[in-house]
Design a protein around this motif. Structure first.
Motif, PDB file in Angstrom:
ATOM      1  N   ASN A 181       0.821  -1.214   0.000  1.00 41.01           N
ATOM      2  CA  ASN A 181       0.000   0.000   0.000  1.00 41.01           C
ATOM      3  C   ASN A 181       0.855   1.264   0.000  1.00 41.01           C
ATOM      4  O   ASN A 181       0.365   2.347  -0.306  1.00 41.01           O
ATOM      5  CB  ASN A 181      -0.921  -0.002   1.222  1.00 41.01           C
ATOM      6  N   MET A 182       2.134   1.110   0.375  1.00 43.97           N
ATOM      7  CA  MET A 182       3.052   2.247   0.359  1.00 43.97           C
ATOM      8  C   MET A 182       3.878   2.286  -0.913  1.00 43.97           C
ATOM      9  O   MET A 182       4.817   3.067  -1.033  1.00 43.97           O
ATOM     10  CB  MET A 182       3.974   2.178   1.585  1.00 43.97           C
ATOM     11  N   SER A 183       3.529   1.438  -1.876  1.00 40.29           N
ATOM     12  CA  SER A 183       4.264   1.388  -3.133  1.00 40.29           C
ATOM     13  C   SER A 183       4.073   2.673  -3.938  1.00 40.29           C
ATOM     14  O   SER A 183       3.053   3.362  -3.822  1.00 40.29           O
ATOM     15  CB  SER A 183       3.791   0.182  -3.963  1.00 40.29           C
ATOM     16  N   ARG A 184       5.058   2.979  -4.752  1.00 42.62           N
ATOM     17  CA  ARG A 184       4.956   4.150  -5.621  1.00 42.62           C
ATOM     18  C   ARG A 184       4.049   3.891  -6.819  1.00 42.62           C
ATOM     19  O   ARG A 184       3.640   4.825  -7.497  1.00 42.62           O
ATOM     20  CB  ARG A 184       6.345   4.542  -6.127  1.00 42.62           C
ATOM     21  N   PHE A 185       3.744   2.616  -7.070  1.00 43.93           N
ATOM     22  CA  PHE A 185       2.923   2.256  -8.224  1.00 43.93           C
ATOM     23  C   PHE A 185       1.439   2.302  -7.844  1.00 43.93           C
ATOM     24  O   PHE A 185       0.974   1.535  -7.004  1.00 43.93           O
ATOM     25  CB  PHE A 185       3.299   0.867  -8.740  1.00 43.93           C
ATOM     26  N   LYS A 186       0.737   3.200  -8.477  1.00 43.23           N
ATOM     27  CA  LYS A 186      -0.672   3.412  -8.153  1.00 43.23           C
ATOM     28  C   LYS A 186      -1.530   2.169  -8.368  1.00 43.23           C
ATOM     29  O   LYS A 186      -2.417   1.897  -7.546  1.00 43.23           O
ATOM     30  CB  LYS A 186      -1.221   4.580  -8.975  1.00 43.23           C
ATOM     31  N   PRO A 187      -1.330   1.375  -9.439  1.00 44.78           N
ATOM     32  CA  PRO A 187      -2.157   0.164  -9.617  1.00 44.78           C
ATOM     33  C   PRO A 187      -2.048  -0.803  -8.444  1.00 44.78           C
ATOM     34  O   PRO A 187      -3.036  -1.438  -8.070  1.00 44.78           O
ATOM     35  CB  PRO A 187      -1.605  -0.447 -10.908  1.00 44.78           C
ATOM     36  N   ILE A 188      -0.848  -0.931  -7.864  1.00 41.10           N
ATOM     37  CA  ILE A 188      -0.672  -1.828  -6.718  1.00 41.10           C
ATOM     38  C   ILE A 188      -1.432  -1.296  -5.515  1.00 41.10           C
ATOM     39  O   ILE A 188      -2.109  -2.057  -4.808  1.00 41.10           O
ATOM     40  CB  ILE A 188       0.827  -1.989  -6.390  1.00 41.10           C
ATOM     41  N   ARG A 189      -1.323   0.012  -5.277  1.00 41.13           N
ATOM     42  CA  ARG A 189      -2.046   0.612  -4.154  1.00 41.13           C
ATOM     43  C   ARG A 189      -3.549   0.461  -4.335  1.00 41.13           C
ATOM     44  O   ARG A 189      -4.278   0.189  -3.382  1.00 41.13           O
ATOM     45  CB  ARG A 189      -1.685   2.091  -4.017  1.00 41.13           C
TER      46      ARG A 189
END
Length: 218
Positions: free
Chosen positions: A44-52
């Motif tokens: 959830n803290m990833s820089r990749f919006k699709p993962i969040r």
């Protein structure tokens, strides 16, 4: 109407066996949920919006729908998709684990956010990578902070495991139902089941309290 104590004593071994199964499925579900939640909170803290976005959908879906419906989906609906029957034990652990993971993810997120941002900056200034800073500085402090809510999640899941009785899984509640079907002693057996649940939840509460004092959680 007299209270039949002998009915409880005669069936106590069966109820205790059910209690052991309840504890086992709770430990497995929260244990798997712990891993799922930790991974989801970090993702959830990833820089990749699709993962969040994917993590957010997972959390909202499993926190926003009843666990009972999730159990039905995995035990009754999923076999129609995969063309293979799912064992009640596997379905129970899977549903409870995924459900617990969604809640644990939010517990982890709150725990990580409770740590001062300066901790991360200090770690990076020492030459540590983001992952190393999270592993050696942030997460150890976050673990202490999440012990109380994690204990509450364990207690909540222990009580929610009673829902898996609807698919025939013989934990404490299901054992109580089977005994009542044979003896018709509803009041005595349900009283015993309630007391056993109470003893288990109070024991976990005491353990969580000890851990709070042990690690000086404020």
């Amino acid at each position: 109407m007299s209270f039949n104590w002998s009915l409880i004593w005669d069936n106590l071994p069966l109820l205790l066996q059910g209690a052991v199964v309840t504890i086992q499925i709770t430990i497995m579900s929260v244990g798997c949920g712990f891993l799922i939640g930790m991974i989801a909170s970090l993702a959830n803290m990833s820089r990749f919006k699709p993962i969040r976005l994917l993590v957010k959908c997972y959390v909202e879906l499993f926190r926003g729908t009843p666990l009972l419906v999730q159990i039905f989906m995995i035990y009754f609906a999923l076999p129609m998709v995969i063309g293979h029957r799912i064992d009640p034990y596997v379905a129970a652990v899977t549903a409870c684990s995924i459900n617990s993971g969604a809640y644990v993810s939010e517990i982890f997120r709150a725990g990580i956010q409770s740590i001062d941002k300066g901790q991360m900056e200090a770690g990076r200034s020492l030459g540590l990578t983001w992952g190393q800073t999270m592993r050696y500085i942030v997460m150890p402090q976050a673990f202490k902070a999440i012990i109380p809510p994690l204990g509450n999640e364990f207690i909540a899941m222990m009580k929610d495991t009673s829902l898996v009785s609807v698919i025939g899984f013989e934990e404490l509640t299901r054992r109580g139902q089977l005994i009542i079907a044979r003896t018709y002693g509803s009041f005595e057996i349900w009283s015993a089941v309630a007391i056993i649940y109470l003893i288990m939840t109070l024991s976990i509460s005491q353990l969580v309290g000890y851990l709070e004092r042990r690690y000086k959680i404020k």
